[in-house]
Structures are given as C-alpha cells and as structure tokens.
Design an enzyme around this catalytic site. Structure first.
Site, PDB file in Angstrom:
ATOM      1  N   GLY A   4       0.772  -1.234   0.000  1.00 55.82           N
ATOM      2  CA  GLY A   4       0.000   0.000   0.000  1.00 55.82           C
ATOM      3  C   GLY A   4       0.802   1.282   0.000  1.00 55.82           C
ATOM      4  O   GLY A   4       0.216   2.367   0.069  1.00 55.82           O
ATOM      5  N   ARG A  55       2.890  -1.351  -5.976  1.00 58.72           N
ATOM      6  CA  ARG A  55       2.926  -0.064  -6.680  1.00 58.72           C
ATOM      7  C   ARG A  55       4.259   0.677  -6.473  1.00 58.72           C
ATOM      8  O   ARG A  55       4.810   1.253  -7.414  1.00 58.72           O
ATOM      9  CB  ARG A  55       1.778   0.807  -6.155  1.00 58.72           C
ATOM     10  N   CYS A  69     -15.130   4.078 -27.471  1.00 59.70           N
ATOM     11  CA  CYS A  69     -16.416   4.704 -27.732  1.00 59.70           C
ATOM     12  C   CYS A  69     -17.137   4.969 -26.413  1.00 59.70           C
ATOM     13  O   CYS A  69     -18.159   4.372 -26.115  1.00 59.70           O
ATOM     14  CB  CYS A  69     -17.254   3.818 -28.644  1.00 59.70           C
ATOM     15  N   GLU A  70     -16.528   5.834 -25.613  1.00 59.24           N
ATOM     16  CA  GLU A  70     -17.087   6.104 -24.296  1.00 59.24           C
ATOM     17  C   GLU A  70     -16.548   7.451 -23.835  1.00 59.24           C
ATOM     18  O   GLU A  70     -15.328   7.674 -23.876  1.00 59.24           O
ATOM     19  CB  GLU A  70     -16.633   4.980 -23.353  1.00 59.24           C
ATOM     20  N   TYR A 105      -0.562  -1.389 -12.061  1.00 62.23           N
ATOM     21  CA  TYR A 105      -2.002  -1.457 -12.319  1.00 62.23           C
ATOM     22  C   TYR A 105      -2.393  -0.815 -13.662  1.00 62.23           C
ATOM     23  O   TYR A 105      -3.493  -0.306 -13.821  1.00 62.23           O
ATOM     24  CB  TYR A 105      -2.795  -0.847 -11.150  1.00 62.23           C
TER      25      TYR A 105
HETATM   26  N1  LLP Z   1      -0.920  -7.141  -0.563  1.00 59.97           N
HETATM   27  C1  LLP Z   1      -2.245  -7.328  -0.673  1.00 59.97           C
HETATM   28  C2  LLP Z   1      -2.885  -8.370   0.123  1.00 59.97           C
HETATM   29  C3  LLP Z   1      -3.003  -6.539  -1.535  1.00 59.97           C
HETATM   30  O1  LLP Z   1      -4.301  -6.735  -1.625  1.00 59.97           O
HETATM   31  C4  LLP Z   1      -2.362  -5.541  -2.294  1.00 59.97           C
HETATM   32  C5  LLP Z   1      -3.121  -4.714  -3.215  1.00 59.97           C
HETATM   33  C6  LLP Z   1      -0.964  -5.374  -2.167  1.00 59.97           C
HETATM   34  C7  LLP Z   1      -0.283  -6.195  -1.286  1.00 59.97           C
HETATM   35  C8  LLP Z   1      -0.183  -4.374  -2.957  1.00 59.97           C
HETATM   36  O2  LLP Z   1      -0.604  -3.060  -2.743  1.00 59.97           O
HETATM   37  P1  LLP Z   1       0.276  -1.858  -3.349  1.00 59.97           P
HETATM   38  O3  LLP Z   1       1.581  -1.843  -2.611  1.00 59.97           O
HETATM   39  O4  LLP Z   1       0.485  -2.113  -4.783  1.00 59.97           O
HETATM   40  O5  LLP Z   1      -0.539  -0.645  -3.087  1.00 59.97           O
HETATM   41  N2  LLP Z   1      -6.047  -1.626  -8.599  1.00 59.97           N
HETATM   42  C9  LLP Z   1      -5.834  -0.645  -7.556  1.00 59.97           C
HETATM   43  C10 LLP Z   1      -5.002  -1.167  -6.442  1.00 59.97           C
HETATM   44  C11 LLP Z   1      -5.595  -2.401  -5.845  1.00 59.97           C
HETATM   45  C12 LLP Z   1      -4.714  -2.947  -4.808  1.00 59.97           C
HETATM   46  C13 LLP Z   1      -5.208  -4.252  -4.341  1.00 59.97           C
HETATM   47  N3  LLP Z   1      -4.364  -4.863  -3.395  1.00 59.97           N
HETATM   48  C14 LLP Z   1      -5.212   0.601  -8.163  1.00 59.97           C
HETATM   49  O6  LLP Z   1      -4.990   0.605  -9.367  1.00 59.97           O
HETATM   50  O7  LLP Z   1      -4.968   1.582  -7.459  1.00 59.97           O
END
Ligand code: LLP
Length: 481
Positions: A291, A336, A408-409, A438
């Site tokens: 996160g 991320r 088309c949106e 992502y």
């Molecule tokens: N660990 C778990 C259990 C998770 O569910 C996630 C992300 C991560 C690690 C990695 O999180 P990060 O460090 O990448 O923030 N599609 C969304 C983000 C969804 C994240 C879901 N889980 C976006 O594009 O912002």
C-alpha cells in the site's frame, strides 16, 4: 486509492523551457530531456522506442525498478534489525508481473506475492522458488490451491473459514507436510489517499474481522475473543494438515499517511498475544501488507521507504512490549511502490480538438492511440496522472488539455487535466508518467483493442518483455473465426 487533485500538474507551466517537469518525479530516474528536446528513458530516445516498438507502449525503466526493490528491502531490513526483528519483502505481483520482472525483484532479494494461479505460474516460470512465493485470494479455486501445494509455496494466505477446511482437506487428500498458512485479518483500518478511518465492523469481502462481538479488539481478553479472526486462527491450529505460520493484514493502497500501518500492526500483535494466551501458539510471522503510496503528479511526495520503515519498526516494538510478547518476523508486500514510478506509457497523438467550456474557457481534447483499455485507473478511480509531449520540446504557450483515448465512451479519459504546449498536434509522442503499476495488469481488450507491449529499457537498449497483442491473437480465441 486515488491521488490528490492535480493542481500541481501545471507546476512547470510558464517556465522558460515550456511545459516540462523532466527530469524529476513523477518520472522514473532514467527519464531526461536531451539537448534536442526529445526525451530519453535510460538512454533510449522515445522516438526510437516508438519507431521500433510502436505506440501505445508501456516502457519500464529496469534500473529504476531494481533500485526501488533494493531500497525497500534495505530500508526495512535495517530498520527492523534495529529492533532485533527480521523482515521479508514480497513484491505484490498484481501491480505488474512478467517473467523478467519476477526475476529482477528476486535478484534484488525480494520474494513474490501472487493473487491467482496465473501470477503463481509466472513467478514459478521465472525460477522463483516456491518457498519464496505467497498465494493470496478471497476465492481460490481448487486448481489454485493444488498448484500452490504442488509448488510448495511458502505461505497460503487463507481468507475464510471455508477455505481453511478446503486447504486442509486438499493436504489430507494428497498427504505430505502440513501447508504453511497465514490468516488474513481485517483490523478496521482502511487507508489510502491521505486519511485512514478506523471502524469496528467492516462491510467488505477480504479477510476475517478481529472485532469481537463484545468489547474492543484492544480490551478483550483471550478467552472472550470470539472474533472471526480468532475463530479462524483456532480452526487452523485444530487442523494437523496446516501449520499456522502467521497473521496477515493489508490496510489499503496508495497510502501517503503512514499512521494506519502502526494502528493495524498494534491490533494484529494484540491478537497474536491473545492466541498465545489461549493456545500456547505464538505465531512466528506478521505480514503488514502493501500500500505504500507513490507520486503521480509533479509536486506530490511519495512515502519514503526509510521513514516508513523506521516508523513502523518503532511502533511494532512499542506494541509488542505493551502486549508482552517477543517480536515476530515481519513481512511486507509493496507492489505499486516498486513498479509504478518505473513505468510510463508512450502514446501517439491523433485528433486534437478544442472544446469550448462554460465560462468562455477552452479545453483542448488530445486523443491518443490507447485509452481506458491500457489504463482503466482514471475511469475507475478518478486517478490523476501527468503527461508531457516528449518527442520534442515546445516553447508554445501552455493550454488546458485533457488527454483522452480512442474508445467509444466519453469516460475514456487518460489524463483529466494537464497543461500541454498549445501547438500539440497529430504525430506528437506523449508520455504519461507513473503507469507501471495497475496499468498493463488491469488492461482489457475493450473495443477489441490489442494490448500494448511492455518494453524494458536499460543502459541505452530496449527489450520487449511482453509483446504487443495482435488481431490474430484476438481471433485465435474466437472459436468461430
Ligand atoms: N498485498 C495485498 C494483500 C493486496 O491486496 C495488495 C493490493 C498489495 C499487497 C499491494 O498493494 P500496493 O503496494 O500495490 O498498493 N487496482 C488498484 C489497487 C488495488 C490494490 C489491491 N491490493 C489501483 O490501481 O490503485
């Protein structure tokens, strides 16, 4: 989830050189403008990238990605060594996973967190040992559980009581060593953007709540804890086919205020102490999830790995002392923060259309050759991005622009608001920063567009990691074609 509104996106507007923030965040460290005004990524001219690989293309700065992986590992290892605890860093493959990327992060000392059989297969193909892979998911299939057991993954993160039984039954049916599992709990802390909120009960699909039906997770005694999280931990302990490795908590994504991590960690450490008081089992590992937020816009400040590592280490040390237990081993799962800033998307500009707004203002709609199929985040979350014309440097007066795709949106927006040079025109190369996470991993074939390639650049050379899809690829799936 999303970043702050993009008031800073025009921070370089009106500067002597025109509309550019390069080099600097939110661009990867390998992005610079040459003397001729064209941008290079790790020494490769974007015009050469476009000529060789076409547009749109995801461009990944390998050295930048590796440095971020190494930095997270070093920062957390050092900060947790100070408090006498070990830590493993798992790269969250959901952000973007290919065989090369899995190899790179593994070479930098990270493990790999997967969230499906597909991600697991890619990590294994990269040669990451099963023991250094975790499998997540709130609805794992029998096939995914079997694949994880076949691979001997280091941990299956279980998400429900039903799944605990399913994993245990699968182990019982095949025989062999107990499967290492972590129980995913929800602490009531949700973070993302700039604030976090703490609530006792949760209305979402992940994990098992540690809120007991009486009292609070902080005050409840071991014997009184009837929370779903405690119930699940006891269920794992009761099954000889499972080895309870630890407790897992993930509080959100794109977090820029680190205080939520400490609140969640404290709740997890208290739960761990209650389980030990009740069963004598003091679990060896606590995972604090991912996160860690990044900069998407000029002027935005990413979470600093060293700062967050030190803060989290200090707070878990305090919390463990409060609850009177030794420290566990820790793990984290950044996705991320490792791959996001390392990536950009290179597009070609097509139609440019001025659209008059209410108060006599005009917005220039700049259409590119991709859109919501290669980056769904603006449409899905209202996410803000920064874009620049990168094939040349313009000194034209900046104008308010919106970068849109070719779907088309009307919600097919790539960059909601950005100042671009007033002479932006068809054929210009435009790059959107910080799309490494992502982007490709959430890409679709909407309107039957073919998904762009992922091109790695390093030391003046480019290499395709994932090739561009072709119309033949699309037709190959159509059994009537
Ligand atoms: N660990 C778990 C259990 C998770 O569910 C996630 C992300 C991560 C690690 C990695 O999180 P990060 O460090 O990448 O923030 N599609 C969304 C983000 C969804 C994240 C879901 N889980 C976006 O594009 O912002």
């Amino acid at each position: 989830m999303t970043t702050a509104p993009g008031s800073a996106s025009g921070s370089a507007v009106g500067s002597a050189v025109g509309v550019t923030t390069i080099p600097g965040e939110p661009w990867s460290t390998g992005v610079e403008r040459g003397a001729d005004g064209a941008v290079r990524v790790a020494g490769v001219d974007v015009r050469a990238l476009a000529a060789e690989h076409g547009t749109p293309a995801y461009v990944l700065d390998e050295q930048d990605l590796r440095t971020r992986a190494r930095t997270y590992r070093r920062a957390f290892t050092e900060a947790f060594a100070e408090i006498g605890a070990g830590v493993d860093v798992y790269y969250a493959g959901k952000a973007f996973l290919s065989v090369a990327v899995a190899r790179w992060v593994h070479e930098e000392g990270l493990r790999v967190d997967t969230a499906s059989g597909g991600e697991l297969a890619v990590a294994l193909r990269a040669g990451v040992p099963g023991a250094e892979i975790g499998l997540h998911g709130n609805n794992k299939s029998d096939g995914e559980i079997a694949a994880a057991l076949d691979a001997g993954v280091g941990r299956i993160i279980v998400d429900s009581l039903v799944e605990i039984e399913r994993v245990a039954d699968a182990v019982a049916a095949r025989g062999g060593a107990p499967a290492p599992v972590m129980v995913r709990v929800t602490t009531g802390v949700h973070a993302g953007g700039h604030e976090y909120i703490s609530t006792a009960h949760e209305d979402q699909k992940f994990g098992l709540s540690l809120a007991p039906s009486r009292g609070t997770a902080d005050t409840v005694a071991a014997a009184d804890d009837d929370s779903p999280a405690m119930t699940a931990l006891l269920a794992v302990v009761a099954r000889p086919e499972l080895r309870l490795l630890g407790i897992h908590s993930h509080i959100g994504s794109q977090i820029l205020d680190p205080s939520g991590f400490a609140v969640a960690a404290r709740a997890v450490l208290a739960l761990r102490a209650r389980l030990a008081a009740r069963t004598g089992v003091l679990v060896e590992e606590v995972d604090l999830g991912g996160g860690y937020g990044i900069a998407y816009l000029p002027g935005e400040v990413a979470l600093d790995a060293d700062r967050i590592a030190k803060e989290v280490a200090a707070s878990v040390e305090r919390s463990a002392a409060e609850v009177g237990t030794d420290l566990p081993r820790f793990s984290i799962e950044p996705g991320r923060a490792i791959v996001g800033p390392a990536g950009l998307t290179l597009y070609s500009v097509g139609t440019v259309k001025p659209v008059r707004l209410d108060e006599g203002r005009t917005r220039l709609y700049v259409s590119v050759d991709g859109g919501m199929s290669d980056n769904i985040r603006p449409a899905l979350y209202g996410a803000q991005y920064h874009a620049e014309v990168v094939g040349r440097l313009s000194t034209a007066e900046p104008v308010l622009a919106r970068v849109v795709g070719k779907h088309c949106e009307s919600g097919d927006i790539v960059v909601h608001e950005v100042h671009l040079p007033g002479d932006v025109r068809a054929g210009d190369l435009l790059a959107v920063a910080a799309t490494g996470a992502y982007g490709r991993s959430m890409a679709s074939n909407y309107n039957l567009l073919t998904r762009p390639p992922v091109v790695a650049v390093r030391e003046g050379a480019s290499r395709v990691l994932v090739r561009r899809e072709t119309v033949d690829d699309l037709l190959a799936l159509d059994t009537d074609a």
